[in-house]
Design a protein around this motif. Sequence first.
Motif, short mmCIF file in Angstrom:
data_model
loop_
_atom_site.label_atom_id
_atom_site.label_comp_id
_atom_site.label_asym_id
_atom_site.label_seq_id
_atom_site.Cartn_x
_atom_site.Cartn_y
_atom_site.Cartn_z
N GLU A 34 0.57 -0.77 -0.35
CA GLU A 34 -0.11 0.07 0.16
C GLU A 34 0.88 1.13 0.12
OE1 GLU A 34 -2.47 3.24 1.45
OE2 GLU A 34 -0.78 1.91 2.84
N VAL A 35 0.95 2.53 -0.36
CA VAL A 35 1.00 3.41 -1.08
C VAL A 35 1.20 3.66 0.79
CG1 VAL A 35 0.95 5.66 -1.32
CG2 VAL A 35 -0.15 4.61 -2.53
N THR A 36 0.96 3.92 1.75
CA THR A 36 1.24 4.58 2.71
C THR A 36 2.27 3.91 3.64
OG1 THR A 36 -0.89 5.46 3.65
CG2 THR A 36 0.82 4.81 5.66
N SER A 37 2.81 2.29 3.48
CA SER A 37 3.36 0.88 3.72
C SER A 37 4.95 1.59 2.98
CB SER A 37 2.90 0.27 3.40
OG SER A 37 1.86 -0.22 4.40
N ALA A 38 4.78 1.98 1.30
CA ALA A 38 5.88 2.11 0.71
C ALA A 38 6.83 3.51 1.64
CB ALA A 38 5.05 2.07 -0.83
N ALA A 39 5.48 4.36 1.72
CA ALA A 39 6.46 5.77 2.56
C ALA A 39 7.29 5.31 3.77
CB ALA A 39 5.31 6.67 2.55
N ILE A 40 6.59 4.61 4.31
CA ILE A 40 6.96 3.98 5.89
C ILE A 40 8.53 3.47 5.54
CG2 ILE A 40 7.01 2.86 7.23
CD1 ILE A 40 3.60 3.09 7.94
N ARG A 41 8.45 2.82 4.56
CA ARG A 41 9.32 1.74 4.06
C ARG A 41 10.57 2.31 3.74
NH1 ARG A 41 11.09 -0.14 -0.74
NH2 ARG A 41 8.81 0.28 -1.95
N GLU A 42 10.05 3.43 3.16
CA GLU A 42 11.36 4.20 1.71
C GLU A 42 12.26 5.47 2.92
OE1 GLU A 42 12.17 4.20 -0.75
OE2 GLU A 42 11.53 2.62 -1.75
N ALA A 43 11.10 6.05 3.94
CA ALA A 43 11.77 6.95 4.51
C ALA A 43 13.02 6.17 5.80
CB ALA A 43 10.31 7.15 5.85
N ARG A 44 11.88 4.90 6.16
CA ARG A 44 13.65 4.36 6.89
C ARG A 44 14.84 4.25 5.96
NH1 ARG A 44 10.70 -0.68 7.53
NH2 ARG A 44 9.48 0.62 9.61
N GLU A 45 14.39 3.85 4.62
CA GLU A 45 15.65 2.74 3.83
C GLU A 45 16.61 4.60 3.62
OE1 GLU A 45 13.18 -0.77 1.99
OE2 GLU A 45 13.20 0.68 0.76
N GLU A 46 16.27 5.20 2.85
CA GLU A 46 16.58 6.36 2.19
C GLU A 46 16.97 7.99 3.49
OE1 GLU A 46 15.50 7.62 -0.97
OE2 GLU A 46 15.09 5.92 -1.95
N GLY A 77 16.27 7.11 7.24
CA GLY A 77 16.96 6.65 8.05
C GLY A 77 15.84 7.46 9.42
N VAL A 78 14.97 7.14 9.58
CA VAL A 78 13.03 7.86 10.22
C VAL A 78 12.40 6.49 9.93
CG1 VAL A 78 14.35 9.98 10.16
CG2 VAL A 78 12.43 9.32 8.59
N GLU A 79 11.91 6.91 11.48
CA GLU A 79 10.15 6.11 11.35
C GLU A 79 9.30 7.30 11.31
OE1 GLU A 79 9.92 2.63 11.16
OE2 GLU A 79 12.43 3.45 11.46
N ILE A 80 8.14 6.73 10.11
CA ILE A 80 7.05 7.50 10.59
C ILE A 80 6.04 6.75 10.42
CG2 ILE A 80 7.93 9.34 9.62
CD1 ILE A 80 6.65 7.49 6.84
N LEU A 81 4.66 6.97 11.35
CA LEU A 81 3.47 6.45 11.48
C LEU A 81 3.01 6.67 10.24
CD1 LEU A 81 2.64 7.27 15.29
CD2 LEU A 81 4.25 5.43 14.62
N ALA A 82 1.53 5.47 9.78
CA ALA A 82 1.12 5.49 9.38
C ALA A 82 -0.20 6.82 8.87
CB ALA A 82 0.07 3.98 9.30
N GLY A 83 -0.37 7.07 10.22
CA GLY A 83 -1.21 8.23 10.40
C GLY A 83 -1.02 9.66 10.23
N ASP A 84 0.65 9.57 10.23
CA ASP A 84 1.34 10.85 9.67
C ASP A 84 1.56 11.09 8.33
OD1 ASP A 84 1.51 11.56 12.47
OD2 ASP A 84 3.35 10.62 13.40
N VAL A 85 1.86 10.01 7.81
CA VAL A 85 1.52 10.14 6.50
C VAL A 85 -0.37 10.99 5.22
CG1 VAL A 85 2.11 8.81 3.96
CG2 VAL A 85 3.08 7.95 6.31
N GLN A 86 0.29 12.05 4.71
CA GLN A 86 -0.77 12.26 4.10
C GLN A 86 -0.37 12.54 2.93
OE1 GLN A 86 -0.77 16.58 5.41
NE2 GLN A 86 -3.49 17.02 4.29
N VAL A 87 -1.68 11.64 1.77
CA VAL A 87 -1.14 11.59 0.92
C VAL A 87 -2.14 13.02 0.22
CG1 VAL A 87 -2.08 10.39 -2.10
CG2 VAL A 87 -1.72 8.92 0.48
#
Length: 146
Positions: A47-59, A61-71
């Motif tokens: 899912e888009v939000t899951s991909a954003a969370i993964r990319e934020a971690r990979e590129e 080095g931070v953790e974001i919560l699904a509720g903090d991701v706004q399309v």
Amino acid sequence: MQRFTLIPAVHIFFVREGQVLLLRRANTGYEDGNYSVVAGHIDGNEEVTSAAIREAREEAGVEILAGDVQVVGVMHRLSNDERVDFFVAVERWSGEICNMEPDKCDDLRWFAWDDLPDNIIPYVRRALHNYRQGVWFDSVGFDREE
């Protein structure tokens, strides 16, 4: 008959205090020397939000919560191939942003919205502008007037 497929990607606008985080691509073979945002392809069954969370971690080095991701935008884009890009804005994360891929990125820093570098990948610049203007959908690269 093979069904037509699109390449989906997610792009993250890390936003804080009137600034946006940009990275300069290096050694990738695509738009090297130009700025973009933290981004990556969406894996199958992701899912888009899951991909954003993964990319934020990979590129970054931070953790974001699904509720903090706004399309905040979608772009249907034709260049060498046809793509659909999802743009998300994030204003909260945990950890310190750092360059986790120094082999692909030679600069990672904050820029004021009113002082963005000239060498931003054109569709990313357009998406940043759309975000600031509240434009949620755009098509780029097709035969209509841009």
